[in-house]
Motif scaffolding. Structure first.
Motif, short mmCIF file in Angstrom:
data_model
loop_
_atom_site.label_atom_id
_atom_site.label_comp_id
_atom_site.label_asym_id
_atom_site.label_seq_id
_atom_site.Cartn_x
_atom_site.Cartn_y
_atom_site.Cartn_z
N PHE A 70 0.85 -1.18 0.00
CA PHE A 70 0.00 0.00 0.00
C PHE A 70 0.89 1.23 0.00
N ARG A 71 0.30 2.37 -0.27
CA ARG A 71 1.04 3.62 -0.18
C ARG A 71 0.13 4.72 0.31
N ARG A 72 0.76 5.73 0.90
CA ARG A 72 0.01 6.91 1.35
C ARG A 72 0.82 8.15 1.01
N ALA A 73 0.23 8.97 0.17
CA ALA A 73 0.84 10.24 -0.19
C ALA A 73 0.37 11.32 0.78
N PRO A 74 1.14 12.36 0.96
CA PRO A 74 0.74 13.43 1.88
C PRO A 74 -0.64 13.97 1.55
N GLY A 75 -1.51 14.04 2.54
CA GLY A 75 -2.83 14.58 2.35
C GLY A 75 -3.81 13.67 1.64
N LYS A 76 -3.39 12.43 1.40
CA LYS A 76 -4.26 11.50 0.69
C LYS A 76 -4.53 10.26 1.52
N GLU A 77 -5.54 9.52 1.11
CA GLU A 77 -5.86 8.27 1.77
C GLU A 77 -4.86 7.18 1.38
N ARG A 78 -4.72 6.23 2.26
CA ARG A 78 -3.90 5.06 1.92
C ARG A 78 -4.54 4.32 0.75
N GLU A 79 -3.72 3.88 -0.18
CA GLU A 79 -4.27 3.18 -1.33
C GLU A 79 -3.52 1.90 -1.61
N PHE A 80 -4.24 0.95 -2.13
CA PHE A 80 -3.68 -0.34 -2.51
C PHE A 80 -2.78 -0.17 -3.72
N VAL A 81 -1.66 -0.91 -3.72
CA VAL A 81 -0.73 -0.85 -4.84
C VAL A 81 -0.65 -2.20 -5.55
N ALA A 82 -0.35 -3.24 -4.79
CA ALA A 82 -0.15 -4.57 -5.41
C ALA A 82 -0.25 -5.65 -4.35
N ALA A 83 -0.52 -6.87 -4.79
CA ALA A 83 -0.57 -8.00 -3.89
C ALA A 83 -0.11 -9.25 -4.63
N ILE A 84 0.37 -10.21 -3.85
CA ILE A 84 0.86 -11.45 -4.44
C ILE A 84 0.39 -12.61 -3.58
N SER A 85 -0.06 -13.67 -4.22
CA SER A 85 -0.55 -14.82 -3.48
C SER A 85 0.61 -15.57 -2.85
N TRP A 86 0.29 -16.53 -2.01
CA TRP A 86 1.33 -17.25 -1.31
C TRP A 86 2.20 -18.04 -2.26
#
Length: 129
Positions: A37-53
Motif C-alpha cells: 500500500f502507499r500513502r501520499a501526503p494529504g491523501k488516503e492510503r491506497e492499494f498498490v499490489a498483492a501477491i498470493s502465497w
C-alpha cells in the motif's frame, strides 16, 4: 505476530526505478498473500499490489495506476516480498507499506486494508520531476 520491515525507498528522478523489500521476522509469511500500500501526503492510503502465497503460479494483482510499471514478487526462503518500481512518476511519491493478509490467495477483498493483520513501518519514495 509478524514483524515487517520495509527498505529500499529513496529519492529518484521521474522515469527511474527503485526496488522495495519487505522482510518478515517472528513468523513465516510464506503461506499468506502479501500486499503493498502507499500513502501520499494529504491523501488516503491506497492499494498498490498483492501477491498470493504461491508466487510460482504467477498470481499477482495491481492497482490500475501502477499496472505495467510495478512488479511484485517474493522469495519464500528469505521471507521477503519485493516491489520493483519502474517508470516512476512524481505522483508515485508516497510512503510505501507492506502488509500480511490473513488469506493465502488474492480475493476480491485483497485491496482493502482491513484484510491485513500485520503492517510494516513504511519506507518513503520520492520521485522528482
Amino acid at each position: 505476530q509478524v514483524h515487517l520491515v520495509e527498505s529500499g525507498g529513496g529519492l529518484v528522478q521521474a522515469g527511474g526505478s527503485l526496488r522495495l523489500s519487505c522482510t518478515a521476522s517472528g513468523r513465516t509469511v510464506s503461506m499468506y498473500a502479501m500486499g503493498w500500500f502507499r500513502r501520499a501526503p494529504g491523501k488516503e492510503r491506497e492499494f498498490v499490489a498483492a501477491i498470493s502465497w504461491n508466487w510460482s503460479s504467477g498470481i499477482a494483482f495491481y492497482a490500475d495506476s501502477v499496472k505495467g510499471r510495478f512488479t511484485v514478487s517474493r522469495d519464500s526462503a528469505k521471507n521477503t516480498v519485493y516491489l520493483q518500481m519502474s517508470s516512476l512518476k512524481p505522483e508515485d511519491t508516497a510512503a510505501y507499506y507492506c502488509a500480511r493478509t490473513r488469506a493465502a490467495y488474492i480475493t476480491t477483498m485483497t485491496t482493502q486494508a482491513t484484510e491485513y493483520d500485520d503492517w510494516g513501518q513504511g519506507t518513503q519514495v520520492t520521485v522528482s520531476s
